[in-house]
Scaffold this motif. Sequence first.
Motif, PDB file in Angstrom:
ATOM      1  N   LYS A  31     146.739  20.777 -29.985  1.00  0.00           N
ATOM      2  CA  LYS A  31     146.320  20.790 -28.588  1.00  0.00           C
ATOM      3  C   LYS A  31     146.928  21.980 -27.850  1.00  0.00           C
ATOM      4  O   LYS A  31     146.264  22.610 -27.016  1.00  0.00           O
ATOM      5  CB  LYS A  31     146.719  19.479 -27.911  1.00  0.00           C
ATOM      6  N   GLN A  32     148.196  22.282 -28.164  1.00  0.00           N
ATOM      7  CA  GLN A  32     148.837  23.438 -27.527  1.00  0.00           C
ATOM      8  C   GLN A  32     148.107  24.730 -27.869  1.00  0.00           C
ATOM      9  O   GLN A  32     147.907  25.594 -27.008  1.00  0.00           O
ATOM     10  CB  GLN A  32     150.295  23.510 -27.955  1.00  0.00           C
ATOM     11  N   ASP A  75     155.591  19.993 -32.243  1.00  0.00           N
ATOM     12  CA  ASP A  75     155.632  20.786 -31.017  1.00  0.00           C
ATOM     13  C   ASP A  75     155.851  22.250 -31.379  1.00  0.00           C
ATOM     14  O   ASP A  75     156.719  22.569 -32.200  1.00  0.00           O
ATOM     15  CB  ASP A  75     156.773  20.292 -30.127  1.00  0.00           C
ATOM     16  N   GLN A 101     144.297  16.099 -32.922  1.00  0.00           N
ATOM     17  CA  GLN A 101     145.042  15.329 -31.938  1.00  0.00           C
ATOM     18  C   GLN A 101     146.538  15.606 -31.986  1.00  0.00           C
ATOM     19  O   GLN A 101     147.280  15.150 -31.118  1.00  0.00           O
ATOM     20  CB  GLN A 101     144.794  13.830 -32.162  1.00  0.00           C
ATOM     21  N   LEU A 102     147.010  16.350 -32.988  1.00  0.00           N
ATOM     22  CA  LEU A 102     148.422  16.710 -33.039  1.00  0.00           C
ATOM     23  C   LEU A 102     148.780  17.559 -31.824  1.00  0.00           C
ATOM     24  O   LEU A 102     147.977  18.384 -31.370  1.00  0.00           O
ATOM     25  CB  LEU A 102     148.737  17.491 -34.314  1.00  0.00           C
ATOM     26  N   LEU A 103     149.992  17.382 -31.330  1.00  0.00           N
ATOM     27  CA  LEU A 103     150.423  18.121 -30.149  1.00  0.00           C
ATOM     28  C   LEU A 103     150.283  19.625 -30.351  1.00  0.00           C
ATOM     29  O   LEU A 103     149.766  20.337 -29.477  1.00  0.00           O
ATOM     30  CB  LEU A 103     151.873  17.770 -29.807  1.00  0.00           C
ATOM     31  N   ILE A 104     150.720  20.134 -31.496  1.00  0.00           N
ATOM     32  CA  ILE A 104     150.673  21.579 -31.710  1.00  0.00           C
ATOM     33  C   ILE A 104     149.237  22.087 -31.722  1.00  0.00           C
ATOM     34  O   ILE A 104     148.955  23.196 -31.251  1.00  0.00           O
ATOM     35  CB  ILE A 104     151.418  21.969 -33.005  1.00  0.00           C
ATOM     36  N   ARG A 106     160.320  16.578 -32.769  1.00  0.00           N
ATOM     37  CA  ARG A 106     159.669  17.788 -32.250  1.00  0.00           C
ATOM     38  C   ARG A 106     158.898  18.540 -33.329  1.00  0.00           C
ATOM     39  O   ARG A 106     158.507  19.697 -33.123  1.00  0.00           O
ATOM     40  CB  ARG A 106     160.717  18.726 -31.623  1.00  0.00           C
TER      41      ARG A 106
END
Length: 318
Positions: free
Chosen positions: A190-191, A119, A185-188, A116
């Motif tokens: 994008k968030q 995230d 492209q990292l999830l964070i 995670r």
Amino acid sequence: MRSIALAAVLCFFSTLSQAAGIRFVQVPADAAGPALRAIVWTPCATAAQEVRIGPYVLMGQRDCPTVGDNLPLVVISHGHGGSFLGHHDLAEVLADTGFVVAAINHPGDTFSDMSRAADISEFVERPTDIKRLIDYMLSSSPEAAKIDPKSIGFFGFSRGGYTGVVLAGGNPDFLNAGVACPDPQLLICKQLQRKEIPQQPLTHDARIKAYVLADPLNEFPTAESLKDVKASIQLWASQFGGDGVLPETGAALASALPQRPEFHRVAGAAHFVFLAPCSPGMTKDAPELCVDEKGFDRVAFHKDFNQKVLGFFKSNLR
């Protein structure tokens, strides 16, 4: 009289123990989160010896009975992908002089579990992890009866420094913090682009009276986001930063806090200088964490750094 009392306190700290006791424990899972792997250092009356754990070389005694009563507690929060052993030399110095020290591996954002780490939820969970650690240390740990619940300090590095600011009362402003996203492209990342910001309140903990923050990740861009931070703070900043921490981060945070912290800027240093000096095995396995800027002596720096951190906690927890 005040100087005599202070001298007595310093004498107590300096003569209480000979080494750091070292014990591995687990904070049980509960409704607030999964089980936490932890290591606890305590004052110990036995001489120190080498304790090898993987590439780390610690100085202390395994499972040594704890010496003393009404002991101050310091909890440690590591950086992104770090380890509860990352600041073992500081923990040893503190335990040698009468502190109980506890560090955890943050689930989902530690060297053995990065599930995670990318995230944004991890930024919510980290302060809760530390609160749960303190709850355990004061209630269920073998040292619980020996800890003074009114003398609790915190040390945090990088994301661990962010964790400390939240615990102290800070409320992050993720959208306006100006922390760079190295990979869109990292999830964070994008968030953040989608403005998917956690809505639940973050965990603050008024039991913690003093904070040492080393190169903290600064998600607090304004004085408004820091207005409720009242505790005593010692703030350290490297000259060059790294791992998402910008060179200007430390000074900006120091200026925005409602009370001016004790501020130290480390010339010639990059971000990872705050990690414990590396063993040869560690240097071979992770040179990016262990090799400093040319001419910088991490061993000499840590002798001074650890003593200044120790002095700060002595002054603010006794």
